[in-house]
Structures are given as C-alpha cells and as structure tokens.
Design an enzyme around this catalytic site. Structure first.
Site: not given
Length: 255
Positions: A22, A158
C-alpha cells in the site's frame, strides 16, 4: 560503478519491499516492476500481498506471495528464505512498514509507543540484520520521514522512531560498507490512501501545508519512487549513509 551512459537502471534486479502492499511502498514496487526488476511486496495481510503480487505480475515482474510481520524476527527470516527461493539472490531491500499513533504524549499508551518504535525502528533493524547478512552486495533503502527533524504534535512515537531510523541508516551504512549501501528517503506530506482526510483538498490542515510548501501542494507516491530507483541503481554506487528529503521545500517546523 555506473555504466557508460550513467543511466539509472534497475533492470534485472531482485527487490523485496517490506510494507510494499500500500501507499509509498506499493508505488515503489510498481516503479521497480515497470523498469525491469522482479519484486516481492510483503506485509502482514495475505489479501493485500495477493493483490500486490497480481499487479506486479501484470507489470511484468516475477514475484511471490509472502507475508511478513516486522515485529517477529522469524517472520522476517521466512521472508528472506522465500524471496531467495523465488528470485535467487536479493539485490535491493526496501523497508517501508509503518505505524503512527496519534495522541499527545501524556495520553499515549505504552502499547502505542512501543508499536511505533517496534515497527518503524526495530523492524528495520530486524530486516537489515537478516537481509544484510544474506546479501553479497546491493542496496537497502529505508523509508523515513521529514518528521524526524520536526516538532510534531501528537506524534511522539512516530517522530522518535523516524529520528532513530535516520541514525540506524547511518550506522548500518558504516557496518555494511563497501558492498551494501544503506540510505533513507524522508518524504514530506504524501497523499496516499493511508493519509486520511487531513490531506484531502480543501481541508484546513491541507491548506496550511500548501501555504508553507514552496511547491504549493503535497506529493503523490510516484514522486517518491524515483529516489528509490536512483538509490537502488548503479548510478548511486558512491551514495551511502544519506537521508534524501523529498518535501517540496516544506518549512521544517511545527504545523
């Protein structure tokens, strides 16, 4: 060394992309396949792996359907074994698996924190360890983020993982030289199916990004894949330990 033409070519190379079913990873796989490489695009989802493999075959690539969970060392080892059986030696590894927990640091759970770190940083360590030991020569390409150099709200895990990934890229480039080159691509804002509504045309967030980006827009995934083709090719034979930022000139401060 480059060939006499100095052209960027990946024709005949064998490529494994973790997180390749993806978004940016899949677009990189398409680009390699269109340019003559054989590609295995892996992720945790059997259905996504099957869909990606079908598309890559349609583009002319030899491939195989292999799932991989980068949080599991044995799963990474299995991917390496299956890729070698299907393609022969591996020339290029792309680490593109991702995880983003969206929460202020005071509200982020330890589970969310460790998932971001484990997927985006430790997962790359596992893949580099396994594939780096198996590759005689070639290129490892890590997908980092411009967020590694930013103050970003609600992205502590992150941002920390991507900053660590930049350090890991440089350290493993030193460990694996001169035969294996290790580099990272740090995209800015890229409009993918995983980006969500924040980057949709007309959203308040998107308007703010466009205003602060000299190119006045966000990227499309195919604008990232060209850097991967370069880093995988012999044209990048003297490029290692680099972090290539592709952000349209975005001002690197908090949005």
């Amino acid at each position: 060394m480059t060939d006499d033409s100095g052209a960027i070519s990946v024709d005949g190379k064998n490529v494994v992309i973790i997180g390749g079913t993806s978004g940016i990873g899949l677009e990189i796989g398409r680009a390699f396949a269109r340019n003559g490489a054989d590609v295995i695009a892996s992720s945790r989802s059997e259905d996504s792996v099957a869909d990606a493999a079908a598309e890559l075959r349609d583009l002319g690539a030899e491939t195989a359907e292999v799932t991989c969970n980068v949080r599991d060392l044995e799963s990474v080892r299995n991917l390496k074994d299956e890729a070698e059986a299907a393609l022969g030696g591996i020339d290029v590894l792309v680490n593109s698996a991702g995880s983003v927990a969206a929460a202020p640091v005071t509200e982020m759970t330890e589970k969310e924190w460790y998932q971001d770190i484990d997927v985006c940083l430790s997962g790359v360590f596992r893949a580099t360890k396994v594939f780096g030991d198996a590759m005689d020569e070639g290129s490892i390409i890590n997908i980092s983020s411009m967020s590694a150099e930013q103050s970003r709200e609600e992205r502590a895990g992150y941002v920390s993982a991507k900053a660590g990934l930049n350090g890991l890229t440089r350290a493993t480039a030193a460990d694996l030289a001169p035969d294996i080159r290790v580099n990272a691509i740090a995209p800015g804002f890229v409009k993918t199916e995983l980006a969500g509504p924040k980057l949709e045309d007309g959203s308040e967030f998107r308007e703010g990004v466009d205003e602060r980006t000299p190119m006045e827009r966000v990227a499309t995934p195919d604008e990232i894949s060209g850097a991967a083709l370069y880093l995988a090719s012999d044209a990048a034979s003297f490029t290692t330990g680099e972090i290539i930022t592709i952000d349209g000139g975005y001002d690197r401060s908090s949005v």
